[in-house]
Design an enzyme around this catalytic site. Structure first.
Site, short mmCIF file in Angstrom:
data_model
loop_
_atom_site.label_atom_id
_atom_site.label_comp_id
_atom_site.label_asym_id
_atom_site.label_seq_id
_atom_site.Cartn_x
_atom_site.Cartn_y
_atom_site.Cartn_z
N LYS A 22 0.84 -1.21 0.00
CA LYS A 22 0.00 0.00 0.00
C LYS A 22 0.87 1.25 0.00
O LYS A 22 0.65 2.18 -0.78
CB LYS A 22 -0.88 0.01 1.24
CG LYS A 22 -1.51 1.37 1.55
CD LYS A 22 -2.39 1.37 2.78
CE LYS A 22 -1.68 1.68 4.04
NZ LYS A 22 -1.47 3.09 4.35
N ASN A 23 1.89 1.28 0.85
CA ASN A 23 2.66 2.51 1.03
C ASN A 23 3.71 2.73 -0.05
O ASN A 23 4.41 3.74 -0.03
CB ASN A 23 3.29 2.54 2.43
CG ASN A 23 2.22 2.76 3.49
OD1 ASN A 23 1.07 3.08 3.18
ND2 ASN A 23 2.57 2.55 4.74
N CYS A 119 -5.16 12.21 12.51
CA CYS A 119 -5.91 10.95 12.46
C CYS A 119 -5.77 10.33 13.85
O CYS A 119 -5.20 10.92 14.76
CB CYS A 119 -5.36 10.03 11.37
SG CYS A 119 -3.72 9.43 11.76
N ARG A 124 0.03 14.45 12.94
CA ARG A 124 0.60 14.14 11.62
C ARG A 124 0.65 15.37 10.70
O ARG A 124 0.01 15.43 9.66
CB ARG A 124 -0.16 12.99 10.99
CG ARG A 124 -0.08 11.75 11.87
CD ARG A 124 -0.68 10.55 11.24
NE ARG A 124 0.15 10.07 10.13
CZ ARG A 124 -0.24 9.08 9.36
NH1 ARG A 124 -1.41 8.52 9.54
NH2 ARG A 124 0.53 8.68 8.36
N ASP A 309 4.61 0.58 11.97
CA ASP A 309 3.40 -0.04 11.40
C ASP A 309 3.24 -1.49 11.82
O ASP A 309 2.23 -2.11 11.50
CB ASP A 309 3.41 0.05 9.87
CG ASP A 309 3.20 1.47 9.41
OD1 ASP A 309 3.38 1.73 8.20
OD2 ASP A 309 2.89 2.32 10.24
N ARG A 401 -8.88 -0.39 4.42
CA ARG A 401 -8.11 0.69 3.81
C ARG A 401 -6.72 0.20 3.43
O ARG A 401 -6.12 0.67 2.46
CB ARG A 401 -7.94 1.86 4.80
CG ARG A 401 -9.16 2.71 5.01
CD ARG A 401 -8.80 3.94 5.81
NE ARG A 401 -7.60 4.58 5.26
CZ ARG A 401 -6.89 5.49 5.92
NH1 ARG A 401 -7.24 5.84 7.13
NH2 ARG A 401 -5.83 6.03 5.37
C1 EPZ Z 1 4.20 6.99 6.40
O1 EPZ Z 1 3.41 8.02 6.96
C2 EPZ Z 1 3.28 5.79 6.25
N1 EPZ Z 1 2.19 6.14 5.32
C3 EPZ Z 1 2.73 5.40 7.61
O2 EPZ Z 1 1.95 4.22 7.42
C4 EPZ Z 1 3.91 5.07 8.53
O3 EPZ Z 1 3.41 4.77 9.81
C5 EPZ Z 1 4.86 6.27 8.61
O4 EPZ Z 1 5.27 6.64 7.27
C6 EPZ Z 1 6.10 5.97 9.42
O5 EPZ Z 1 6.79 4.89 8.86
C7 EPZ Z 1 2.43 6.14 3.99
O6 EPZ Z 1 3.53 5.86 3.54
C8 EPZ Z 1 1.27 6.47 3.09
P1 EPZ Z 1 6.21 10.30 8.55
P2 EPZ Z 1 3.99 9.53 7.02
O7 EPZ Z 1 6.14 11.57 7.79
O8 EPZ Z 1 4.89 9.77 5.86
C9 EPZ Z 1 6.26 13.61 11.96
C10 EPZ Z 1 0.11 2.84 7.71
O9 EPZ Z 1 -0.35 2.29 8.71
N2 EPZ Z 1 6.17 14.59 10.87
O10 EPZ Z 1 7.35 9.36 8.29
O11 EPZ Z 1 2.83 10.44 7.23
C11 EPZ Z 1 5.01 12.73 12.04
O12 EPZ Z 1 3.99 13.39 12.78
C12 EPZ Z 1 0.55 4.28 7.77
O13 EPZ Z 1 0.25 2.28 6.58
C13 EPZ Z 1 6.17 15.94 11.17
O14 EPZ Z 1 6.21 16.34 12.34
O15 EPZ Z 1 4.86 9.48 8.34
C14 EPZ Z 1 5.51 11.50 12.72
O16 EPZ Z 1 5.54 11.71 14.11
C15 EPZ Z 1 0.27 4.89 9.12
N3 EPZ Z 1 6.08 16.84 10.16
C16 EPZ Z 1 6.95 11.37 12.18
O17 EPZ Z 1 7.31 12.68 11.70
C17 EPZ Z 1 6.04 16.46 8.84
O18 EPZ Z 1 5.99 17.34 7.96
C18 EPZ Z 1 7.11 10.37 11.04
O19 EPZ Z 1 6.09 10.66 10.11
C19 EPZ Z 1 6.04 15.07 8.55
C20 EPZ Z 1 6.13 14.16 9.57
#
Ligand code: EPZ
Length: 422
Positions: A22-23, A119, A124, A309, A401
């Site tokens: 998915k990702n 969410c 996020r 995840d 999803r």
């Molecule tokens: C990706 O989300 C995945 N989703 C998530 O999978 C996964 O849990 C996550 O990466 C971590 O591996 C997709 O790839 C579609 P991040 P993403 O940006 O990119 C903070 C699932 O279950 N952050 O790596 O949104 C954020 O809040 C989903 O399949 C900021 O503060 O995660 C988090 O604490 C859930 N500002 C951390 O960084 C930003 O601009 C890592 O988030 C971006 C992120």
């Protein structure tokens, strides 16, 4: 809203194929915005989130055919894109819609994208995406909950970018912005997840110039044009890990076809610590459950560390294990929504900030539960496989999803799971 009725205590036997990730599929679909011809994606899973992304790309003026059946072939043609917008009603169901921001700025120099809400697992934000795109010359205004974005005259410019926090979609967004920018972009502290590498490899197939995929520093030389391409989506390491946790909890022995060995190396090492007997066989893998699972500790980290995840699924595994497991979640601030539900099965879990202490209990007992987010819903299904008697899991749309028929796959392996249409 559908619900699942699970009767625990049935060991799993047989074989199951791991679906496409998915990702990886989500950023790959967004990458179609950059292509000067049709992008063909193969091994695409049938998931709710991909249907949402397909609706979004169609809304923009794209021709999107997500294909049929298992391991489907999708054809995405965004050459006639005429509306660089991602409206709230589409973004609110899938925050990964933010992935169209970089490609739209690169392709048409403007975008209007609804600011993704939080969410269940956390606020996020996408502040790091915006800060990095600003370094490339983009300008943003917030209007009515939408991000109104513009690239400078002459298009985005290459820049030196360092992410203060590793961000998976942030890295993907910036890679997709940089491939058509003027000059060189260096992304430091980049995400190394296999799905980021997959996105980069598809961009290379479209004619992009990228080095350092899978490392913490990605270097991109902007080009003037990207063509269409055909690209196979990598197997879903989180679905594969979820299936391993399922057999660990239910008992039995299963074979996983098309197993992403490298991408799951850290998870496999940890599952072996709990006593799961894991035997790689070429592109496949055989997993056999021990009589009793042993407790083990995890701390979630960016790749190649233990993935966030898989945290909820691992916690489910620890609830009937022998001993005490300390689980620390470092990526998201609220990713313990499954704890309250697992307690309803008799699990003994104490929360202290970002740490959960799980004391194994000898027997879980079935109960009704409610899913809150994608991976939490998976963990509830897994725990119910080990619980005595009947369990119900409500709000199963969360599961749909991100998993291609997880309940169907488990039933095919011998689990007793009935899906009741609402
Ligand atoms: C990706 O989300 C995945 N989703 C998530 O999978 C996964 O849990 C996550 O990466 C971590 O591996 C997709 O790839 C579609 P991040 P993403 O940006 O990119 C903070 C699932 O279950 N952050 O790596 O949104 C954020 O809040 C989903 O399949 C900021 O503060 O995660 C988090 O604490 C859930 N500002 C951390 O960084 C930003 O601009 C890592 O988030 C971006 C992120």
């Amino acid at each position: 809203m559908d619900k699942l009725i699970v009767e625990g205590g049935r060991p799993l036997r047989g074989e199951v194929r791991v679906s496409g990730a998915k990702n990886a599929a989500l950023p790959l679909m967004a990458a179609a915005i950059l292509a000067g011809g049709p992008l063909k994606l193969t091994n695409l899973p049938d998931l709710g989130d991909l249907k949402t992304m397909g609706r979004l790309l169609t809304f923009m003026g794209g021709q999107v055919d997500l294909g049929q059946g298992a391991r489907r072939e999708a054809l995405l043609d965004l050459t006639q894109l005429n509306k660089p917008e991602a409206p709230h009603e589409l973004v609110k169901t899938m925050r990964a819609s933010a992935l169209v921001l970089g490609p739209l700025l690169a392709r048409v120099g403007r975008a209007r994208v609804s600011l993704p809400g939080g969410c269940a697992i956390g606020v996020r934000p996408i502040d790091l995406h915006l800060k990095a795109l600003r370094a490339m010359g983009a300008v943003f205004d917030l209007s009515g909950g939408d991000i109104v974005a513009r690239a400078p005259e002459g298009g985005l410019k290459g820049a030196e970018i360092r992410f203060e926090t590793v961000t998976v979609t942030g890295t993907e967004n910036l890679m997709m912005a940089a491939v058509l920018a003027k000059g060189r972009t260096v992304i430091a502290n980049a995400a190394r997840e296999p799905e980021v590498v997959d996105t980069g490899r598809a961009l290379l197939a479209m004619g992009a110039k990228i080095e350092g995929l899978g490392t913490g520093t990605i270097i991109i030389e902007g080009v003037d044009f990207l063509s269409g391409a055909t690209y196979e989506v990598t197997p879903d390491r989180i679905e594969a890990g979820t299936l391993l946790a399922a057999v660990a909890l239910a008992g039995g022995e299963i074979t996983l076809r098309g197993f992403p060995h490298e991408a799951l190396a850290t998870v496999v090492a940890k599952l072996k610590e709990t006593g799961l007997i894991i035997t790689p066989i070429g592109p496949d893998l055989v997993a056999k459950a021990p009589e009793v699972l042993e407790a083990a500790d995890i701390t979630t980290q960016p790749y190649p560390g233990f993935p966030t995840d898989m945290q909820a699924q691992f916690m489910a595994m620890m609830t009937p294990a022998r001993g005490t497991s300390v689980i620390t979640e470092t990526i998201f601030e609220n990713r313990f929504m499954h704890v309250g539900e697992l307690r309803r099965l008799g699990a003994d879990i104490a929360l202290e900030g970002r740490t959960a202490v799980v004391r194994g209990v000898s027997q879980l007992s079935g109960a009704p539960m409610t899913a809150s987010d994608l991976r939490a819903s998976a963990s509830l299904v897994l725990a119910s496989l080990a619980a005595k008697g009947l369990s119900q899991i409500h709000r199963v749309y969360h599961l749909d999803r991100g998993y291609e028929g997880l309940d169907r796959k488990l039933v095919a392996l011998g689990a007793s799971i009935q899906r009741v249409k609402a």
